[in-house]
Enzyme design. Sequence first.
Site, PDB file in Angstrom:
ATOM      1  N   ALA A  58     -10.047  12.401   6.035  1.00 50.30           N
ATOM      2  CA  ALA A  58     -10.956  11.711   5.122  1.00 50.30           C
ATOM      3  C   ALA A  58     -11.561  10.544   5.885  1.00 50.30           C
ATOM      4  O   ALA A  58     -10.968  10.047   6.849  1.00 50.30           O
ATOM      5  CB  ALA A  58     -10.182  11.204   3.917  1.00 50.30           C
TER       6      ALA A  58
ATOM      7  N   GLY B 219      -7.190  15.128   5.718  1.00 49.80           N
ATOM      8  CA  GLY B 219      -8.032  15.980   4.872  1.00 49.80           C
ATOM      9  C   GLY B 219      -8.567  17.190   5.621  1.00 49.80           C
ATOM     10  O   GLY B 219      -8.889  18.213   5.004  1.00 49.80           O
TER      11      GLY B 219
ATOM     12  N   GLU C  86      -5.852  19.617   5.441  1.00 44.69           N
ATOM     13  CA  GLU C  86      -5.802  20.105   4.052  1.00 44.69           C
ATOM     14  C   GLU C  86      -6.932  21.113   3.788  1.00 44.69           C
ATOM     15  O   GLU C  86      -6.739  22.089   3.080  1.00 44.69           O
ATOM     16  CB  GLU C  86      -5.892  18.918   3.086  1.00 44.69           C
ATOM     17  CG  GLU C  86      -4.634  18.060   3.140  1.00 44.69           C
ATOM     18  CD  GLU C  86      -4.762  16.798   2.314  1.00 44.69           C
ATOM     19  OE1 GLU C  86      -5.634  15.961   2.642  1.00 44.69           O
ATOM     20  OE2 GLU C  86      -4.021  16.650   1.334  1.00 44.69           O
TER      21      GLU C  86
ATOM     22  N   GLU D  47      -1.480  10.482   7.204  1.00 42.89           N
ATOM     23  CA  GLU D  47      -1.721   9.517   6.125  1.00 42.89           C
ATOM     24  C   GLU D  47      -0.647   8.441   6.052  1.00 42.89           C
ATOM     25  O   GLU D  47      -0.913   7.282   5.729  1.00 42.89           O
ATOM     26  CB  GLU D  47      -1.798  10.232   4.765  1.00 42.89           C
ATOM     27  CG  GLU D  47      -3.055  11.049   4.541  1.00 42.89           C
ATOM     28  CD  GLU D  47      -2.974  12.467   5.095  1.00 42.89           C
ATOM     29  OE1 GLU D  47      -2.027  12.771   5.852  1.00 42.89           O
ATOM     30  OE2 GLU D  47      -3.879  13.260   4.770  1.00 42.89           O
TER      31      GLU D  47
HETATM   32  N1  COA Z   1     -12.429   8.322   9.331  1.00 40.72           N
HETATM   33  C1  COA Z   1     -13.469   7.623   9.773  1.00 40.72           C
HETATM   34  N2  COA Z   1     -13.845   7.565  11.067  1.00 40.72           N
HETATM   35  C2  COA Z   1     -13.126   8.289  11.934  1.00 40.72           C
HETATM   36  C3  COA Z   1     -12.014   9.055  11.539  1.00 40.72           C
HETATM   37  C4  COA Z   1     -11.681   9.068  10.163  1.00 40.72           C
HETATM   38  N3  COA Z   1     -10.667   9.785   9.692  1.00 40.72           N
HETATM   39  N4  COA Z   1     -11.492   9.655  12.647  1.00 40.72           N
HETATM   40  C5  COA Z   1     -12.251   9.280  13.680  1.00 40.72           C
HETATM   41  N5  COA Z   1     -13.241   8.445  13.269  1.00 40.72           N
HETATM   42  C6  COA Z   1     -14.284   7.816  14.062  1.00 40.72           C
HETATM   43  C7  COA Z   1     -13.752   6.660  14.869  1.00 40.72           C
HETATM   44  O1  COA Z   1     -13.682   5.489  14.075  1.00 40.72           O
HETATM   45  C8  COA Z   1     -14.795   6.570  15.978  1.00 40.72           C
HETATM   46  O2  COA Z   1     -15.945   5.956  15.430  1.00 40.72           O
HETATM   47  P1  COA Z   1     -16.727   4.818  16.286  1.00 40.72           P
HETATM   48  O3  COA Z   1     -17.183   5.516  17.537  1.00 40.72           O
HETATM   49  O4  COA Z   1     -17.852   4.391  15.386  1.00 40.72           O
HETATM   50  O5  COA Z   1     -15.725   3.744  16.554  1.00 40.72           O
HETATM   51  C9  COA Z   1     -15.141   8.030  16.219  1.00 40.72           C
HETATM   52  O6  COA Z   1     -14.759   8.723  15.041  1.00 40.72           O
HETATM   53  C10 COA Z   1     -14.423   8.637  17.400  1.00 40.72           C
HETATM   54  O7  COA Z   1     -13.016   8.472  17.205  1.00 40.72           O
HETATM   55  P2  COA Z   1     -12.051   7.749  18.266  1.00 40.72           P
HETATM   56  O8  COA Z   1     -10.899   7.171  17.513  1.00 40.72           O
HETATM   57  O9  COA Z   1     -12.836   6.827  19.138  1.00 40.72           O
HETATM   58  O10 COA Z   1     -11.584   9.017  19.119  1.00 40.72           O
HETATM   59  P3  COA Z   1     -10.234   9.151  19.956  1.00 40.72           P
HETATM   60  O11 COA Z   1     -10.375  10.383  20.766  1.00 40.72           O
HETATM   61  O12 COA Z   1      -9.896   7.884  20.647  1.00 40.72           O
HETATM   62  O13 COA Z   1      -9.096   9.373  18.838  1.00 40.72           O
HETATM   63  C11 COA Z   1      -8.127  10.371  16.855  1.00 40.72           C
HETATM   64  C12 COA Z   1      -9.097  10.527  18.060  1.00 40.72           C
HETATM   65  C13 COA Z   1      -8.312  11.600  15.976  1.00 40.72           C
HETATM   66  C14 COA Z   1      -6.678  10.318  17.371  1.00 40.72           C
HETATM   67  C15 COA Z   1      -8.451   9.091  16.080  1.00 40.72           C
HETATM   68  O14 COA Z   1      -9.862   9.061  15.818  1.00 40.72           O
HETATM   69  C16 COA Z   1      -7.743   8.949  14.763  1.00 40.72           C
HETATM   70  O15 COA Z   1      -6.558   8.643  14.728  1.00 40.72           O
HETATM   71  N6  COA Z   1      -8.461   9.157  13.620  1.00 40.72           N
HETATM   72  C17 COA Z   1      -7.920   8.991  12.304  1.00 40.72           C
HETATM   73  C18 COA Z   1      -7.065  10.162  11.917  1.00 40.72           C
HETATM   74  C19 COA Z   1      -6.461   9.964  10.550  1.00 40.72           C
HETATM   75  O16 COA Z   1      -5.663   9.072  10.315  1.00 40.72           O
HETATM   76  N7  COA Z   1      -6.832  10.830   9.615  1.00 40.72           N
HETATM   77  C20 COA Z   1      -6.299  10.841   8.281  1.00 40.72           C
HETATM   78  C21 COA Z   1      -7.167  10.053   7.383  1.00 40.72           C
HETATM   79  S1  COA Z   1      -6.499   9.987   5.734  1.00 40.72           S
END
Ligand code: COA
Length: 260
Positions: free
Chosen positions: A67, A111, A114, A134
Amino acid sequence: MADQETVLVDIAPPVATLTINRPDKLNALNASVRREFVESLGLLQATDAVRVVIVTGAGDKAFVAGADIKEFEDRAAVEQFRVMKGFEIFEATDAFPKPTIAAINGFCLGGGCELAMACDIRIASDKARLGQPEVNLGILPGGGGTQRLPRLVGLGNAFKLLYTGDLIPAAEALRMGLVDEVVPHEAVRERVQELASKIAQKSPVALQLIKEAVRASVRAPLDEGIRLETTLFGLAFSSEDKEEGIKAFLEKRQPDFTGR
Ligand code: COA
């Protein structure tokens, strides 16, 4: 659908592909994606020529990284409860009456995981990483994850993923049954297309009845599920596809199913 930006719809009968298109945000599900996705499902349901639907993420890095966390910031409980209506993307996917295949081309988190679990089949890239992180945000899955995950992987594996929030590699997801196949990263789209094309040759009537019966298997008690299967089995016998399927077999030729 042409003006949709966050979900791309590619209809190439008999297969259609829905691509979640926010690659710079790792295809995170925001309100726009959720709305456009559900609208697209409506279109594909109504398009008879579409027999199988592929769900995937744009770019090379993510299926869906969850999400959109930005939307959670500063949101009060009452407001979140109200927008849970927007979470119908998961139920709409699960209930979609044609076969669905998730092409997991990268991060498949929260999500995203999911959404993949709401699809019928999951094919993952060997570079994909999956998880329900989460817990790291102090929340829990809200798109059916606490229910669908244990049904797929068993209680212990589900608790482990949900409690730790760990991201696991595709091979580990395959071992526990979270995905059904792992293929080399560059081959995911081709493999999913091949599988979709194969399924699309089958009787649409039979496919729909199979889906309904299998969905009941994880919802209804066994006796009820068996009763439903018996009813659907009978129903299949009223279809032209059944006539064609039996005839083609006896005539030693490929069937030509019309979905009637
Ligand atoms: N919601 C909003 N933005 C997200 C996102 C999410 N779930 N997952 C990634 N992004 C965005 C990042 O904020 C970043 O945006 P920016 O360039 O404007 O800063 C962009 O996507 C790229 O992600 P980044 O974190 O720089 O990539 P990474 O390769 O370093 O890390 C992940 C990848 C997937 C490990 C990391 O993005 C992450 O942990 N995301 C959240 C996952 C999560 O908790 N999901 C469950 C949500 S309920």
